[in-house]
Design an enzyme around this catalytic site. Structure first.
Site, PDB file in Angstrom:
ATOM      1  N   CYS A 181      37.201  28.890  36.431  1.00 30.36           N
ATOM      2  CA  CYS A 181      36.742  29.478  35.170  1.00 30.36           C
ATOM      3  C   CYS A 181      36.055  30.827  35.361  1.00 30.36           C
ATOM      4  O   CYS A 181      35.546  31.404  34.399  1.00 30.36           O
ATOM      5  CB  CYS A 181      35.822  28.513  34.431  1.00 30.36           C
ATOM      6  SG  CYS A 181      36.690  27.061  33.795  1.00 30.36           S
TER       7      CYS A 181
ATOM      8  N   GLU B 144      33.263  31.939  36.890  1.00 28.02           N
ATOM      9  CA  GLU B 144      31.819  32.240  36.904  1.00 28.02           C
ATOM     10  C   GLU B 144      31.213  32.253  38.299  1.00 28.02           C
ATOM     11  O   GLU B 144      30.031  32.530  38.453  1.00 28.02           O
ATOM     12  CB  GLU B 144      31.047  31.245  36.025  1.00 28.02           C
ATOM     13  CG  GLU B 144      30.932  29.835  36.569  1.00 28.02           C
ATOM     14  CD  GLU B 144      32.066  28.949  36.134  1.00 28.02           C
ATOM     15  OE1 GLU B 144      31.874  27.717  36.084  1.00 28.02           O
ATOM     16  OE2 GLU B 144      33.156  29.477  35.840  1.00 28.02           O
TER      17      GLU B 144
END
Length: 668
Positions: free
Chosen positions: A377, A379
């Site tokens: 994702c 991050e």
């Protein structure tokens, strides 16, 4: 073996009488029972206070084990006081550990079997060294499978393209009897790949490999330890068949970008079909590579009900990864942005900013100069074979700034404690123990700024970041380990934000009034209780074995209908400047009329971003039983009136556990 640390029984007993404050009209309650409430030895399910007890005792047991093993001096009195405060803040959901920890910490999986990777959300592996040896050639793929099978989401790159040549095995066949274990499945993949890669390295691993699947438990039998129900050997048989087919097709040719990605995606497909774990992958490639950019050059044709396009055959497994490109300040975004406007891919990873900066408001420190990729994702910046643990804090649930800063101490400590465990991979242990990377995240960002000014939030974030650095100094010294190379993130969140009843990560809710649909096995013992509670339940139109439960949700702040593409990206930039020294996971939802703004946004913010992705806003009713469906205020009230205002749920089955870092776009 019992845990080394135990909370005072009289302290825990007080919380057994307190009803937890789950969010979203019972959705948080269902999420807890479906996902995290484990069966105890007596056959009963955990209640919330018991789950938190298990997690906190597991956390402090890891600390105690480390301290005693290194003869650093353990103080039971201080630990008990600290653990009780952590318990209280976790129980009231001022912060929560990652879903991986809620499910696994305090269990034999971690404390006896020592499968430490089961605590972590995400990982990354590079293929750039696959030409060094036969071991290095197969390892990225076996790492992908091993981590996926314990619930870790894995990113990978395609930098190993053209570095080794494929040779179809010609020697007499050997048979491998696959043990009924995670290790057995992974070993079978290793042997199969080595039989095709071995001749390149002049090894004797060039025999044709046959497999005996007779030891693998039959379909429908329970999987102890990791939870779930066995699929039998069929998904693994299919994986072996797919890999043989694709490698036979490229016999005597160099390993390509497409083949690397296909094998990784097929592994993801196998794990999903294997009912062991769902999977999350991100593929990272060069923005200049036409082959890479065309990997998902296919689309659904509703007339023929088939996929069409140059790579239509890849639709069967290509869904397993979100595909992103490495970009920098000199990238021409023109063609890339046009492609993203169609289906949301590729996403963008700014490796120059990742390697040079911690928070983007601080001077370049080059702490992450060894980073080579990100988690699924986006991050977490990561080195190859590195893992990361993401802990969520909820500023909107804090009483005040002082309360939030105090909460950060314990949220940070959970992440730091995870770095003490040992995994089953030497490469991972080496980078983990050197970097001690963690990701203390803020979630429910839009809830907070909807109630407070952005200036107040900036003040909380800056003070909070300093607070975490102070505690890292203190606890790293106490544990006698290196300070963490990075400490803060903004994860997209998933089921954990549902527990607390806040918006996920830095994202805005889809609508002000909406239905949130959750899928659950039709034979689940929770179904009658949900029906009794007044919830709407219907058959899943796509999966005959599942039911769909609908929850009415009301959001008091802004929804995506009221927020522009520029405002969403600006919030991600704000968080990258004042909070996250790793990255901010932000999937920007854009309306059709905003598609032409993707390139200007990337050109304007390329000096401030580390990663970003975009997703076209789906039209209402784009497909049946969408996860989110807008409803009127009247419809909301009607559905709410049918629900019992204070219903409860009693589980009769083992929680399945959250998988990796997830949201609705990177969860497969």
């Amino acid at each position: 073996m019992p845990l080394d640390f135990k909370l005072d029984e009289s302290f825990v007993e007080k919380y057994s009488q307190i009803k937890p404050d789950f969010g979203f009209n019972g959705l948080g309650l269902l999420t807890y029972h479906r996902t995290y409430s484990r069966l105890k030895a007596n056959g009963e399910n955990e209640q919330w206070f018991e789950t938190i007890q298990r997690v906190v005792e597991g956390c402090y047991s890891l600390q105690k084990e480390h301290i005693l093993r290194n003869e650093l001096g353990w103080n039971d009195t201080k630990a008990q006081r600290s653990a009780q405060e952590m318990f209280a803040r976790m129980f009231t959901m001022k912060f929560l550990p990652p879903g991986r920890m809620l499910w696994a910490l305090g269990t034999p999986l971690i404390h006896e079997k020592k499968v430490g990777q089961a605590l972590f959300n995400c990982a990354f592996v590079s293929t750039k060294d696959i030409d060094k040896s036969i071991s290095d050639a197969v390892k990225p793929f076996t790492f992908m499978m091993d981590m996926s099978m314990v619930g870790v989401g894995v990113g990978f790159d395609v930098s190993g393209e053209h570095k080794i040549q494929i040779h179809q095995p010609e020697k007499d066949s050997e048979t491998y009897v696959i043990p009924d274990s995670r290790e057995g499945w992974v070993k079978s993949l290793e042997l199969l790949l080595a039989s095709y890669f071995g001749q390149h390295f002049n090894t004797n691993q060039t025999h044709k490999i046959e497999f005996d699947y007779s030891l693998i438990r039959k379909e429908g039998e329970p999987i102890h330890g990791f939870g779930g129900i066995s699929s039998g050997p069929k998904p693994l048989e299919k994986l072996h068949e797919q890999i043989r087919t694709i490698l036979n097709r490229v016999n005597q040719k160099n390993l390509s970008i497409t083949v690397i990605t296909d094998i990784m995606n097929m592994i993801g497909q196998c794990v999903v079909a294997g009912n062991v774990r769902r999977t999350a992958q991100i593929a990272l490639g060069n923005a200049e590579s036409e082959e890479y950019r065309k990997l998902k050059d296919y689309q659904w044709d509703s007339k023929t009900e088939t996929y069409v396009g140059e790579n239509a055959h890849r639709a069967a497994y290509g869904w397993a990864s979100n595909n992103s490109v490495f970009v920098d300040n000199n990238t021409d975004f023109e063609d890339l942005a046009k492609q993203t406007a169609i289906n949301g891919e590729p996403g963008y990873v700014f490796m120059d900013n990742i390697r040079a900066y911690s928070r983007m408001s601080d001077p370049a420190d080059h702490k992450d100069h060894k980073a080579v990729g990100t988690n699924p994702c986006g991050e977490q910046s990561l080195e190859s074979y590195e893992l990361c643990c993401l802990v969520e804090t909820f500023p909107s649930r804090a009483e005040n700034k002082e309360d939030y800063l105090r909460t950060l101490k314990f949220a940070y400590l959970v992440g730091k404690t995870a770095t003490l465990v040992t995994t089953t991979w030497h490469e991972t242990n080496r980078v983990q123990k050197r970097n001690r990377r963690i990701g203390t995240s803020v979630t429910g960002v839009t809830n907070f700024i909807g109630q407070n000014s952005l200036e107040i939030f900036k003040n909380w974030l800056e003070s909070g970041y300093k607070e975490i650095q102070s505690w890292d100094e203190i606890y790293s010294s106490w544990l006698c380990v290196p300070k963490s190379i990075k400490t803060t993130s903004v994860k997209p969140s998933g089921t954990v934000s549902l527990l607390a009843g806040v918006n996920p990560g830095c994202h805005y809710p889809e609508f002000n009034y909406y239905i949130r649909r959750i899928r659950i096995a039709k034979n689940s013992k929770l179904i009658p209780q949900l029906f009794e509670a007044g919830l709407e339940i219907e058959d899943d139109v796509m999966d005959p074995s599942s039911a769909v439960v609908s929850f009415p949700i009301h959001n008091e702040g802004k929804s995506l209908n009221e927020v522009s593409i520029w405002e969403q990206v600006s919030l991600a930039v704000f968080l990258q400047r004042y909070w996250s020294d790793n990255q901010v996971s932000c999937t920007v939802t854009f309306k059709p009329e905003e598609a032409d703004q993707i390139k200007p946004i990337l050109d304007f913010f390329k000096y401030d971003l580390k990663s970003i992705s975009f997703l076209p806003k789906l039209e209402m009713g784009a497909y049946a039983q969408m996860p989110y469906e807008a409803i009127s205020k009247e419809k909301y009230k009607q559905m709410k009136s049918k629900m019992k205002g204070d219903f409860s749920i009693q589980s009769f089955e083992d929680g399945k556990g959250e998988k990796f870092c997830n949201n609705d776009t990177c969860l497969i």
